[in-house]
Scaffold this motif. Structure first.
Motif, PDB file in Angstrom:
ATOM      1  N   ARG A 192       0.826  -1.203   0.000  1.00 49.12           N
ATOM      2  CA  ARG A 192       0.000   0.000   0.000  1.00 49.12           C
ATOM      3  C   ARG A 192       0.867   1.263   0.000  1.00 49.12           C
ATOM      4  N   ALA A 193       1.932   1.225   0.801  1.00 50.77           N
ATOM      5  CA  ALA A 193       2.850   2.370   0.845  1.00 50.77           C
ATOM      6  C   ALA A 193       3.476   2.614  -0.514  1.00 50.77           C
ATOM      7  N   LEU A 194       3.866   1.547  -1.205  1.00 52.43           N
ATOM      8  CA  LEU A 194       4.484   1.678  -2.522  1.00 52.43           C
ATOM      9  C   LEU A 194       3.475   2.145  -3.568  1.00 52.43           C
ATOM     10  N   ASP A 195       2.226   1.708  -3.449  1.00 49.90           N
ATOM     11  CA  ASP A 195       1.189   2.175  -4.376  1.00 49.90           C
ATOM     12  C   ASP A 195       0.985   3.676  -4.239  1.00 49.90           C
ATOM     13  N   PHE A 196       0.996   4.161  -2.995  1.00 53.58           N
ATOM     14  CA  PHE A 196       0.792   5.590  -2.778  1.00 53.58           C
ATOM     15  C   PHE A 196       2.011   6.408  -3.199  1.00 53.58           C
ATOM     16  N   MET A 197       3.200   5.907  -2.913  1.00 57.64           N
ATOM     17  CA  MET A 197       4.398   6.687  -3.200  1.00 57.64           C
ATOM     18  C   MET A 197       4.828   6.594  -4.657  1.00 57.64           C
ATOM     19  N   MET A 198       4.819   5.395  -5.222  1.00 54.70           N
ATOM     20  CA  MET A 198       5.320   5.184  -6.576  1.00 54.70           C
ATOM     21  C   MET A 198       4.201   4.919  -7.579  1.00 54.70           C
ATOM     22  N   GLY A 199       3.256   4.067  -7.209  1.00 50.33           N
ATOM     23  CA  GLY A 199       2.157   3.745  -8.122  1.00 50.33           C
ATOM     24  C   GLY A 199       1.318   4.948  -8.490  1.00 50.33           C
ATOM     25  N   TRP A 200       1.265   5.921  -7.584  1.00 45.72           N
ATOM     26  CA  TRP A 200       0.543   7.185  -7.792  1.00 45.72           C
ATOM     27  C   TRP A 200       0.835   7.759  -9.178  1.00 45.72           C
ATOM     28  N   HIS A 201       2.098   7.738  -9.574  1.00 44.91           N
ATOM     29  CA  HIS A 201       2.483   8.289 -10.877  1.00 44.91           C
ATOM     30  C   HIS A 201       2.912   7.209 -11.867  1.00 44.91           C
ATOM     31  N   LEU A 202       3.503   6.126 -11.375  1.00 47.68           N
ATOM     32  CA  LEU A 202       3.978   5.073 -12.267  1.00 47.68           C
ATOM     33  C   LEU A 202       2.814   4.266 -12.850  1.00 47.68           C
TER      34      LEU A 202
END
Length: 423
Positions: A192-202
């Motif tokens: 979830r942390a990675l989705d918010f930090m990186m997935g947000w734009h990637l």
């Protein structure tokens, strides 16, 4: 600093240096245009491939004054005009582009916690913030950033002299480890942390919309794309740029405070430097700006490969910052053995990601060649392979890390030669 098959140099073009007043109709700085021609030509004469960033957080002040910069969707049209001009001007010489540098940091630090320009946030985050709305503006700014990127991507693909060019975004994720390995909620919080930090734009530039978990949690505070915008965003990157520095523990938040929305709280985590057993993430020498955790670098690369169908990845930044305080000197600053070890460990981690995990990494750049201005930290944090003496006419001094990296590049010293226990 280095593509995996050739010498390369990453640089940025300042929007305000090309269009001092934000738009072409208000005047083009020919001196600014020529400055970048001269720089690019000098790189090419020396056999160095330029990797050029279009936006590195330098919104023209005129557009900030006129409509609030990236707080307004008007920025999308102006950004495309600027990007089109840059592509047409330099596209015959430059074939590798980054539209946006660290959009997550730009939105979060500038508009949610107020640590970076323009320093906006809610008073419950920081009483020193003069204005802002945490939990709202960061999402609005990112929405406009993403639409601006999509317009720039389309512009590049329509540029005739730019045929054969690649373009991506330089993302800046940390890696996360569970705060409590025995807690299933902490384990789930990592993705979830990675989705918010990186997935947000990637993920948005791959699939055309925000990650499902963001839409579920943020709800109506997260802007929505039109169908046309989704179509432009989908597959709007030729490679994934990654800036990696450090990692952190992810601690699940059971009961967020809805009266005080914030980006980090929305991801339902807190960031912790130590885990439940009071063990630090990686190691952190006394003068280090951030913890050193090379395992996180490899894990992050494998995560991107596994989750996003093995895209081409370029490491656009990887480096080690130091702050010496009143002990700062040429002698102290050039004896940077910790930076040398940092590079060795991360080159080995990348080597293992490529050769063992089969991650498609095609380029690597050190941050940075020289000590430079590091945003709100000014010149206090040193990241360079060369020490800059700010008290002696900006004289340059090669550091131990610079000597090592030069040898690594010129004589073929490979990460596989580094002892595994250095990880």
């Amino acid at each position: 600093m280095k593509s995996l098959n050739s010498d390369a140099f990453r640089m940025s073009i300042a929007w305000s240096r090309i269009f001092p007043h934000g738009r072409k109709e208000k005047g083009v700085s020919q001196a600014g245009v020529q400055f970048y021609h001269d720089l690019i030509d000098e790189l090419l004469r020396n056999g160095i491939i330029p990797f050029v960033t279009v936006f590195h957080w330098d919104t023209p002040q005129a557009l900030e004054d006129e409509y609030g910069g990236f707080l307004s969707e008007r920025i999308v049209k102006d950004f495309r005009e600027y990007a089109e001009f840059v592509f047409e001007e330099y596209g015959g010489k430059v074939k590798n582009w980054v539209t946006l540098n660290e959009p997550w940091v730009f939105a979060h630090a500038g508009y949610d916690v107020g640590k970076k320009a323009p320093g906006r946030c809610s008073s419950y985050v920081d009483k020193e913030c003069p204005d802002g709305r945490s939990g709202y503006e960061a999402y609005l700014v990112s929405h406009n950033l993403l639409n601006a990127h999509a317009e720039a991507y389309e512009a590049l693909k329509k540029c005739e002299k730019c045929i054969g060019s690649k373009v991506g975004i330089a993302h800046s994720p940390a890696w996360f480890e569970p705060h409590d390995f025995k807690d299933a909620a902490d384990g789930a919080s990592v993705d979830r942390a990675l989705d918010f930090m990186m997935g947000w734009h990637l993920e948005t530039t791959m699939k055309g919309d925000y990650p499902a978990i963001m839409k579920e949690i943020v709800g109506p505070r997260l802007p929505q794309f039109t169908q046309k915008q989704k179509e432009k965003l989908k597959n709007s990157a030729d490679f994934v740029g990654i800036n990696y520095y450090s990692s952190v523990f992810s601690n699940h938040v059971e009961k967020p405070d809805p009266s005080k929305p914030m980006f980090k709280q929305d991801s339902l985590i807190t960031w912790e430097g130590k885990n439940v057993d009071d063990i630090s993430i990686g190691s952190q020498p006394v003068t280090a700006a951030l913890p050193v955790y090379a395992r996180g670098f490899r894990k992050l690369l494998k995560h991107i490969k596994d989750k996003y169908n093995n895209p081409e990845i370029m490491i656009m930044e990887n480096g080690y910052g130091e702050h010496f305080g009143n002990k700062d000197s040429v002698a102290v600053g050039t004896a940077d053995h910790n930076r040398k070890y940092y590079l060795q460990r991360h080159l080995l981690a990348m080597h293992e990601a490529i050769c063992i995990d089969k991650v498609n990494v095609t380029g690597y750049f050190v941050w940075s060649l020289l000590d430079n201005f590091e945003w709100q930290n000014g010149y206090k944090h040193r990241f360079g392979l060369y020490y800059i003496d700010f008290n002696d006419n900006l004289k340059r001094h090669e550091k131990e890390s610079g000597k090592y990296y030069k040898e690594f590049l010129s004589q073929g010293v490979r990460p596989s030669a580094i002892k595994r226990d250095e990880l």
